[in-house]
Design a protein around this motif. Structure first.
Motif, mmCIF file in Angstrom:
data_model
loop_
_atom_site.group_PDB
_atom_site.id
_atom_site.type_symbol
_atom_site.label_atom_id
_atom_site.label_comp_id
_atom_site.label_asym_id
_atom_site.label_seq_id
_atom_site.Cartn_x
_atom_site.Cartn_y
_atom_site.Cartn_z
ATOM 1 N N ILE A 162 32.189 28.269 25.407
ATOM 2 C CA ILE A 162 31.820 26.902 25.044
ATOM 3 C C ILE A 162 30.634 26.416 25.533
ATOM 4 C CG2 ILE A 162 32.871 24.443 25.377
ATOM 5 C CD1 ILE A 162 35.478 25.793 26.261
ATOM 6 N N PHE A 163 29.664 25.782 24.460
ATOM 7 C CA PHE A 163 28.307 25.584 25.147
ATOM 8 C C PHE A 163 27.781 24.088 24.341
ATOM 9 C CE2 PHE A 163 28.764 27.795 21.383
ATOM 10 C CZ PHE A 163 27.563 27.345 20.387
ATOM 11 N N MET A 164 26.855 23.606 24.954
ATOM 12 C CA MET A 164 26.393 22.467 24.449
ATOM 13 C C MET A 164 25.334 22.746 23.375
ATOM 14 S SD MET A 164 27.377 20.012 26.343
ATOM 15 C CE MET A 164 26.576 18.700 25.776
ATOM 16 N N ARG A 165 25.290 21.980 22.197
ATOM 17 C CA ARG A 165 24.534 22.441 20.932
ATOM 18 C C ARG A 165 24.123 21.121 20.430
ATOM 19 N NH1 ARG A 165 26.336 25.523 15.833
ATOM 20 N NH2 ARG A 165 24.204 24.697 15.640
ATOM 21 N N ASN A 166 23.036 21.207 19.417
ATOM 22 C CA ASN A 166 22.576 20.322 18.697
ATOM 23 C C ASN A 166 21.908 20.721 17.501
ATOM 24 O OD1 ASN A 166 20.918 18.006 17.441
ATOM 25 N ND2 ASN A 166 21.859 16.743 19.267
ATOM 26 N N ASP A 167 22.088 20.333 16.214
ATOM 27 C CA ASP A 167 21.866 21.003 15.178
ATOM 28 C C ASP A 167 20.300 20.531 14.918
ATOM 29 O OD1 ASP A 167 23.901 22.383 14.282
ATOM 30 O OD2 ASP A 167 24.924 20.686 13.336
ATOM 31 N N ASP A 168 19.828 19.755 15.594
ATOM 32 C CA ASP A 168 18.185 19.361 15.312
ATOM 33 C C ASP A 168 17.554 20.347 15.847
ATOM 34 O OD1 ASP A 168 15.762 18.157 15.391
ATOM 35 O OD2 ASP A 168 16.387 16.244 15.677
ATOM 36 N N PRO A 169 16.480 20.924 15.303
ATOM 37 C CA PRO A 169 15.830 22.018 16.068
ATOM 38 C C PRO A 169 14.633 21.567 16.742
ATOM 39 C CG PRO A 169 15.104 21.897 13.617
ATOM 40 C CD PRO A 169 16.157 20.935 14.009
ATOM 41 N N THR A 170 14.395 20.203 16.830
ATOM 42 C CA THR A 170 13.411 19.723 17.836
ATOM 43 C C THR A 170 14.230 19.539 19.162
ATOM 44 O OG1 THR A 170 13.772 17.444 17.228
ATOM 45 C CG2 THR A 170 12.381 18.693 15.831
ATOM 46 N N VAL A 171 15.188 19.457 19.268
ATOM 47 C CA VAL A 171 16.133 19.231 20.529
ATOM 48 C C VAL A 171 16.403 20.497 21.027
ATOM 49 C CG1 VAL A 171 18.119 18.203 21.487
ATOM 50 C CG2 VAL A 171 17.290 17.155 19.594
ATOM 51 N N THR A 172 15.507 20.796 22.104
ATOM 52 C CA THR A 172 15.583 22.111 22.783
ATOM 53 C C THR A 172 15.776 22.045 24.548
ATOM 54 O OG1 THR A 172 13.196 21.939 23.429
ATOM 55 C CG2 THR A 172 13.781 23.125 21.638
ATOM 56 N N ASP A 173 16.079 20.556 24.703
ATOM 57 C CA ASP A 173 16.627 20.375 26.045
ATOM 58 C C ASP A 173 17.880 20.755 26.561
ATOM 59 O OD1 ASP A 173 13.954 18.694 25.744
ATOM 60 O OD2 ASP A 173 14.380 17.737 27.637
ATOM 61 N N LEU A 174 18.688 21.117 25.799
ATOM 62 C CA LEU A 174 20.053 21.551 25.921
ATOM 63 C C LEU A 174 19.931 23.284 26.157
ATOM 64 C CD1 LEU A 174 22.090 19.780 23.304
ATOM 65 C CD2 LEU A 174 21.816 19.107 25.450
ATOM 66 N N HIS A 175 18.922 23.869 25.890
ATOM 67 C CA HIS A 175 18.795 25.162 26.380
ATOM 68 C C HIS A 175 18.268 25.227 28.089
ATOM 69 C CE1 HIS A 175 17.792 29.360 26.135
ATOM 70 N NE2 HIS A 175 16.519 29.159 26.569
ATOM 71 N N ILE A 176 19.195 25.241 28.917
ATOM 72 C CA ILE A 176 19.144 25.377 30.159
ATOM 73 C C ILE A 176 19.976 26.764 30.524
ATOM 74 C CG2 ILE A 176 18.813 22.941 30.609
ATOM 75 C CD1 ILE A 176 21.475 22.722 31.675
ATOM 76 N N TYR A 177 19.466 27.261 31.736
ATOM 77 C CA TYR A 177 19.916 28.556 32.315
ATOM 78 C C TYR A 177 19.984 28.715 33.517
ATOM 79 C CZ TYR A 177 14.973 29.224 32.248
ATOM 80 O OH TYR A 177 13.500 29.005 32.406
ATOM 81 N N GLN A 178 19.672 27.637 34.304
ATOM 82 C CA GLN A 178 19.615 27.857 35.762
ATOM 83 C C GLN A 178 20.234 26.643 36.572
ATOM 84 O OE1 GLN A 178 15.501 28.296 37.096
ATOM 85 N NE2 GLN A 178 15.695 30.477 36.643
ATOM 86 N N PRO A 179 21.188 26.635 37.404
ATOM 87 C CA PRO A 179 22.119 25.444 37.887
ATOM 88 C C PRO A 179 21.088 24.300 38.302
ATOM 89 C CG PRO A 179 22.121 27.198 39.630
ATOM 90 C CD PRO A 179 21.371 27.783 38.085
#
Length: 319
Positions: free
Chosen positions: A66-83
């Motif tokens: 289960i993961f956060m996502r957004n179809d808008d390619p300009t929205v990159t802030d949901l790509h996080i990888y550290q706590p």
């Protein structure tokens, strides 16, 4: 096993941080068409969250990523990888979406005598089993094999003994019924347990309890980062389906010590005493009344929109 001497060892375990392999453009969760087998993505929480069946499941039933996502390619802030990059809304929406999956599974007709129990949680950091450089949750159902009947009297006695030992950091009995506890037998350095004392199945948590987990969990994770801990598991434990055997518990387990001989024999060797955990986290919430007001006011949709709107506005300015 509480090791009195292990904490005195020269140096500490290097807390490796999760690295971003390829960034947003190469992330398989930001671009799920690149996932192995091109799985079907189900959407939850007003299309803020995606979920797909785990290609290599370890849970026997309904194991999803289960993961956060957004179809808008300009929205990159949901790509996080550290706590340390985590926001409270991610904890909220990932838990809520796992609950939606759990509610759906719980309505199915069971065709075996197995006792299923919902499992959901998070792996943060390479030492905690995080395999994708995009923070996500995992959900599924295990089969309970051990006898685990715990009477209400025994649970009451358990909490009374924890109170006598000064291990209950906070206990609340209002519209929210929970206890934050320094565990009697911690499974990791600075481990914490959050009990939802009047709930017995994860998928039956209320929205207010999900907001409590998100806001309090966010504080706990930030405290771990402050302590130099970047590898953390959060696992929800509860009763089997349609049982009231044990309360829902969110276990916060930092991964600090690498497994050694005694761990391989099935023991968890920890060098942080419960009393030390209690003292360390006693100031986590200076004023619980104000904090509960904060939980009551917290709107994860507003926080999500602020992040998304900020990124879209920034992209427009750059163009």
């Amino acid at each position: 096993v509480l090791s009195r001497e292990r904490a005195k060892k020269v140096g500490t375990l290097n807390q490796d941080k999760m690295q971003d392999s390829g960034g947003y453009d190469k992330c398989r969760l930001c671009h799920p068409e690149n996932l192995e087998g091109r799985p079907n993505i189900s959407m939850f929480s007003d299309k803020k969250v995606g979920a797909f069946i785990n290609a290599a499941p370890y849970l026997p039933h309904d194991h999803h990523v289960i993961f956060m996502r957004n179809d808008d390619p300009t929205v990159t802030d949901l790509h996080i990888y550290q706590p340390e990059q985590l926001r409270a809304f991610e904890l909220y929406y990932l838990l809520k979406s796992s609950m939606d999956l759990g509610k759906k599974f719980a309505k199915q007709v069971l065709t075996t005598t197995d006792l299923p129990r919902m499992v959901t949680g998070f792996n943060f950091g390479p030492h905690a089993g995080q395999s994708l450089s995009h923070i996500h949750a995992q959900y599924g159902w295990e089969v309970v094999l051990e006898r685990m009947d715990v009477s209400p009297t025994a649970i009451k006695l358990f909490f009374e003994e924890l109170q006598d030992e000064d291990l209950i950091i906070h206990s609340e009995e209002s519209s929210l019924d929970f206890k934050l506890i320094a565990p009697w037998t911690p499974r990791g350095q600075y481990a914490l347990d959050l009990y939802f004392t009047d709930k017995y199945e994860v998928h039956k948590l209320t929205d207010e309890e999900c907001r409590l987990f998100a806001v309090l969990g966010h504080r706990i994770i930030n405290k771990y980062v402050e302590l130099g801990i970047h590898n953390i598991n959060i696992v929800f434990n509860s009763s089997p389906l349609s049982r009231q055997i044990r309360p829902v518990t969110a276990h916060f387990v930092p991964r600090v010590n690498k497994p050694a001989l005694y761990e391989l024999l099935g023991r968890d060797v920890v060098d942080t005493f419960p009393s030390t955990i209690f003292t360390t986290f006693l100031s986590l919430v200076p004023n619980w009344r104000n904090f509960l007001d904060e939980v009551n006011r917290y709107n994860p949709a507003d926080e999500y929109e602020r992040v998304i709107s900020s990124r879209i506005a920034q992209t427009s300015e750059e163009e």
